[in-house]
Design an enzyme around this catalytic site. Structure first.
Site: not given
Ligand code: UD1
Ligand code: UDP
Length: 384
Positions: A97, A119, A133, A222, A224, A255
């Site tokens: 999602d 999924e 999502e 994490h 939104r 995160h």
């Molecule tokens: C995204 C997904 C969410 C998922 C989550 C898992 C969307 C809209 N959101 O949310 O569904 O549950 O990932 O974690 O698709 N950033 C870094 N390095 C990284 C990752 C993130 O610096 O490796 C920072 C950056 O500033 C980035 C921000 O986090 O712009 C947000 O990342 P983004 O993928 O837009 O949203 P998530 O909250 O991570």
């Molecule tokens: N996870 C990880 N390292 C961390 C935190 C989570 O590898 O420090 C793994 C966790 O085991 C799970 C996945 O990341 O498999 C979940 O990711 P996240 O919570 O970012 O996203 P969501 O599942 O909510 O989309």
């Protein structure tokens, strides 16, 4: 020979698609396996690619600090146009999602390339929770030719939306395949726990603290829709718990999203080191995270994937959300929704720490999400 392209971009998609990449790669006579990452996450995606030793064929490298939904959607869509033109896959597989998933599905649809949704069929029916999502997964579901539903309930959700039964295959969730891969790796490699202890210590948490029965609460957040007040409440509740239970350790791998870190600093201060029993650490790579989850007593999270993994390890999960698209573990009694309400978080964590009977009732291992063979079923479907 079928050309299968797997597209993913964030940490959880990578974890759940990695075993599927491996499964396709076992059949080079039948499939050409092409991996395209969007890089929606950069560091957190790379951690997973490294652990599973996956080298992408394409990397759109789209991440920008503080990106918004428009940025991600637009970059995935235009980036995928060029990749699809060059690679010409017969089928594109996306996961779950995220905006990567929906952007890539739409890009494939514009080229009339069939999409498989891994999924598929998870629903809250509230388009703002989780946001974006719930809408992402509904849009991807409309596009998908193959719906790989993890559970019978997700299949039912799709059928209620008039998705033809022939297009739905119940496979189990590939996250259980990933989890079993870790468990198996730990069993085979006797020295791995030493190495993971070392990694965790370097990350800022020494697991030898857990000797003599010290308890551990593992925290992640994490979402939104929790940004702002929701996160402030969560952090204030966690702070109150660390003061109420000085003998319990609280570990929070944070995160990288700045919106997650800001409220942590607002509540705990600029310096997150030396906070006694509260440990804020950088995101852990998957092996160390599962290892720590295995060692924990309670998981407090708003994560989707962790709601699926922790019950399999027999860990009670308190979910800091008002809705869940994963009601199976809720029904089994190992997961409970606590929202972002201060009192509810404090009371529910306290109940699990204070009341052994309550803890025992919530900590039985259940696994409604799969048997570790989901990837084999997906590959088999596409072989036909
Ligand atoms: C995204 C997904 C969410 C998922 C989550 C898992 C969307 C809209 N959101 O949310 O569904 O549950 O990932 O974690 O698709 N950033 C870094 N390095 C990284 C990752 C993130 O610096 O490796 C920072 C950056 O500033 C980035 C921000 O986090 O712009 C947000 O990342 P983004 O993928 O837009 O949203 P998530 O909250 O991570
Ligand atoms: N996870 C990880 N390292 C961390 C935190 C989570 O590898 O420090 C793994 C966790 O085991 C799970 C996945 O990341 O498999 C979940 O990711 P996240 O919570 O970012 O996203 P969501 O599942 O909510 O989309």
């Amino acid at each position: 020979m079928k050309k299968v392209m797997l597209v993913f971009g964030t940490r959880p998609e990578a974890i759940k698609m990695a075993p599927l990449v491996k499964e396709f790669q076992k059949h080079p006579d039948k499939f050409e396996t092409i991996v395209c990452v969007t890089g929606q996450h950069r560091q957190m995606l790379d951690q997973v690619l490294e652990i599973f030793d996956i080298k992408p064929d394409y990397d759109l490298n789209i991440m920008k600090q503080g990106q918004d939904l428009y940025d991600v959607t637009a970059r995935v869509l235009t980036g995928m146009r060029d990749v699809l033109d060059e690679a010409k896959p017969d089928v594109v597989l996306v996961h779950g999602d995220t905006t990567t998933s929906t952007g890539a599905a739409l890009a494939a649809f514009y080229k009339q390339i069939p999409v498989g949704h891994v999924e598929a069929g998870l629903r809250t029916h509230n388009i703002y929770s989780p946001w974006p999502e719930e809408m992402n997964r509904q849009i991807t579901g409309r596009i998908a030719e193959y719906n790989f539903a993890p559970t019978p309930l997700s299949r039912e959700n799709l059928m209620k939306e008039n998705v033809s039964e022939a297009k739905i295959i119940v496979t189990g969730n590939t996250v259980i395949d990933a989890l079993y891969w870790v468990v198996d790796k730990m069993k085979k490699d006797e020295n791995l726990d030493k190495e993971l202890n070392r990694i965790l210590k370097e990350a800022g948490y020494d697991v030898s603290r857990l000797a003599n029965g010290k308890k551990l609460v593992l925290i992640t957040g994490h979402r939104r829709e929790n940004f702002g007040d929701g996160f402030i409440n969560m952090c204030r509740a966690i702070k109150a718990l660390t003061e109420k239970y000085p003998d319990v350790d609280f570990v929070y791998p944070m995160h990288l999203n700045p919106n997650v870190r800001k409220p942590i600093h607002e509540v705990f201060g600029e310096n997150l080191e030396g906070l006694g029993n509260m440990f804020f650490i950088e995101p852990l790579e998957y092996l160390s995270f599962v290892y720590l989850m295995e060692k924990s007593n309670i998981v407090l999270t708003d994560s989707g994937g962790i709601q699926e993994e922790a019950p399999g390890l027999g860990k009670p999960v308190l979910v800091m959300r008002d809705t869940t698209e994963r009601p199976e573990a809720l029904s089994a009694g190992t997961v409970k929704l606590v929202g972002t309400d201060y009192d509810k978080i404090v009371n529910e964590v306290s109940a699990l720490l204070d009341d052994k009977a309550h803890y025992d009732a919530m900590s039985k291992a259940v696994n409604p999400y799969g048997d570790g063979l989901a990837c084999g079923r997906i590959v088999e479907t596409l072989t036909k």
